[in-house]
Design a protein around this motif. Sequence first.
Motif, mmCIF file in Angstrom:
data_model
loop_
_atom_site.group_PDB
_atom_site.id
_atom_site.type_symbol
_atom_site.label_atom_id
_atom_site.label_comp_id
_atom_site.label_asym_id
_atom_site.label_seq_id
_atom_site.Cartn_x
_atom_site.Cartn_y
_atom_site.Cartn_z
ATOM 1 N N ARG A 21 0.734 -1.286 -0.222
ATOM 2 C CA ARG A 21 0.027 0.128 -0.140
ATOM 3 C C ARG A 21 0.918 1.291 0.052
ATOM 4 O O ARG A 21 0.544 2.406 -0.893
ATOM 5 C CB ARG A 21 -0.835 -0.039 1.119
ATOM 6 C CG ARG A 21 -2.167 -1.034 1.041
ATOM 7 C CD ARG A 21 -3.256 -0.939 2.112
ATOM 8 N NE ARG A 21 -2.601 -1.074 3.564
ATOM 9 C CZ ARG A 21 -2.301 -2.133 4.312
ATOM 10 N NH1 ARG A 21 -2.617 -3.237 3.648
ATOM 11 N NH2 ARG A 21 -1.960 -2.150 5.421
ATOM 12 N N TYR A 22 1.945 1.234 0.640
ATOM 13 C CA TYR A 22 2.894 2.495 0.848
ATOM 14 C C TYR A 22 3.456 2.635 -0.574
ATOM 15 O O TYR A 22 3.528 3.817 -1.021
ATOM 16 C CB TYR A 22 3.752 2.171 2.181
ATOM 17 C CG TYR A 22 4.910 3.098 1.801
ATOM 18 C CD1 TYR A 22 4.929 4.436 2.380
ATOM 19 C CD2 TYR A 22 6.445 2.487 1.541
ATOM 20 C CE1 TYR A 22 5.937 5.356 2.230
ATOM 21 C CE2 TYR A 22 7.394 3.523 1.482
ATOM 22 C CZ TYR A 22 7.253 5.036 1.796
ATOM 23 O OH TYR A 22 8.108 5.777 1.653
ATOM 24 N N LEU A 23 4.084 1.721 -1.017
ATOM 25 C CA LEU A 23 4.773 1.844 -2.316
ATOM 26 C C LEU A 23 3.864 2.273 -3.246
ATOM 27 O O LEU A 23 3.991 2.937 -4.245
ATOM 28 C CB LEU A 23 5.549 0.403 -2.517
ATOM 29 C CG LEU A 23 6.548 0.463 -1.739
ATOM 30 C CD1 LEU A 23 7.186 -1.326 -1.915
ATOM 31 C CD2 LEU A 23 7.766 1.199 -1.874
ATOM 32 N N SER A 24 2.675 1.719 -3.465
ATOM 33 C CA SER A 24 1.835 2.011 -4.604
ATOM 34 C C SER A 24 1.143 3.391 -4.375
ATOM 35 O O SER A 24 0.777 4.083 -5.386
ATOM 36 C CB SER A 24 0.466 0.969 -4.244
ATOM 37 O OG SER A 24 0.881 -0.166 -4.711
ATOM 38 N N ALA A 25 0.804 3.817 -3.167
ATOM 39 C CA ALA A 25 0.687 5.422 -2.960
ATOM 40 C C ALA A 25 1.642 6.242 -3.162
ATOM 41 O O ALA A 25 1.492 7.384 -3.435
ATOM 42 C CB ALA A 25 0.005 5.412 -1.500
ATOM 43 N N ASN A 26 2.984 5.863 -3.017
ATOM 44 C CA ASN A 26 4.362 6.678 -3.312
ATOM 45 C C ASN A 26 5.069 6.202 -4.568
ATOM 46 O O ASN A 26 6.277 5.327 -3.911
ATOM 47 C CB ASN A 26 5.144 6.534 -1.803
ATOM 48 C CG ASN A 26 4.216 7.351 -0.806
ATOM 49 O OD1 ASN A 26 3.971 8.355 -0.442
ATOM 50 N ND2 ASN A 26 3.605 6.502 -0.098
ATOM 51 N N PRO A 27 4.787 6.493 -5.489
ATOM 52 C CA PRO A 27 5.519 5.700 -6.720
ATOM 53 C C PRO A 27 6.983 6.091 -6.591
ATOM 54 O O PRO A 27 7.898 5.301 -7.362
ATOM 55 C CB PRO A 27 5.032 6.391 -8.026
ATOM 56 C CG PRO A 27 3.499 6.792 -7.460
ATOM 57 C CD PRO A 27 3.420 7.219 -6.016
ATOM 58 N N ALA A 28 7.508 7.417 -5.976
ATOM 59 C CA ALA A 28 8.869 7.538 -6.094
ATOM 60 C C ALA A 28 9.741 6.913 -4.879
ATOM 61 O O ALA A 28 10.791 6.911 -4.741
ATOM 62 C CB ALA A 28 8.938 9.046 -5.719
#
Length: 174
Positions: free
Chosen positions: A93-100
Motif C-alpha cells: 500500500r505504501y509503495l503503490s501510494a508513493n511511486p517515487a
Amino acid sequence: MKRNKFLLAVGVLTALLLGACSHGKHDSSAPVPVNTNTSGYADTTGGANQLGNAAEDARTAAERALTNNIVYFDYDSSVIKEEYKSVVSAYARYLSANPAAKVRLEGHTDERGSREYNIGLGERRANAVRDALTAAGVTPAQIAVISYGKERPAVEGHDEAAWSQNRRVQIIRL
C-alpha cells in the motif's frame, strides 16, 4: 454565487461568535455553530481541521504499519508465513501510494548450510517478498533485492531461538 454564499456564511458565523463572546464567558458546553452548505451536509466551523486531522491520522496509521519491517521464514523455506502477509501488504500500500518511494529487500538465513546455499536461500526469500509486492501492484523499479545469506545474523547463537530470528527478509525504505 458560491462566493456570496461563502461570505454570507462567514458573516453569520462571525455574528454568532461575537455574540457568544460578548457575554464575557465562554460556555464549552454550548453547541458548535453549524453551517449547512449547498450539498445539504452540516459543516462545523472546524471542518477543515477535522479533514486535516483525519488525513494526519491516516498517515500516522500508515507509518505505524511500516514499523514492522521484518518477514520471518520457516527453516529452509522461502514461503511467506500467513502472519507476515500483513507486513507485505502494508508495504505494498505504501509503495503503490508513493511511486517515487523505493525499498531494498535484504534476504537472510540462519547459520546452517554452506555459504553458497544460504546466499541462494536468502535471495529466494527476498524474491518471494518482491513477487508478493509486485503482485499487489508495486512497480519492480521500486524494489531492489540483495541476499546476505548467513553473513549478518540478527541474533548470535546456535539454537532454534537464535536461528528463527535470523531466517528473515528485512524491508529497508530508501
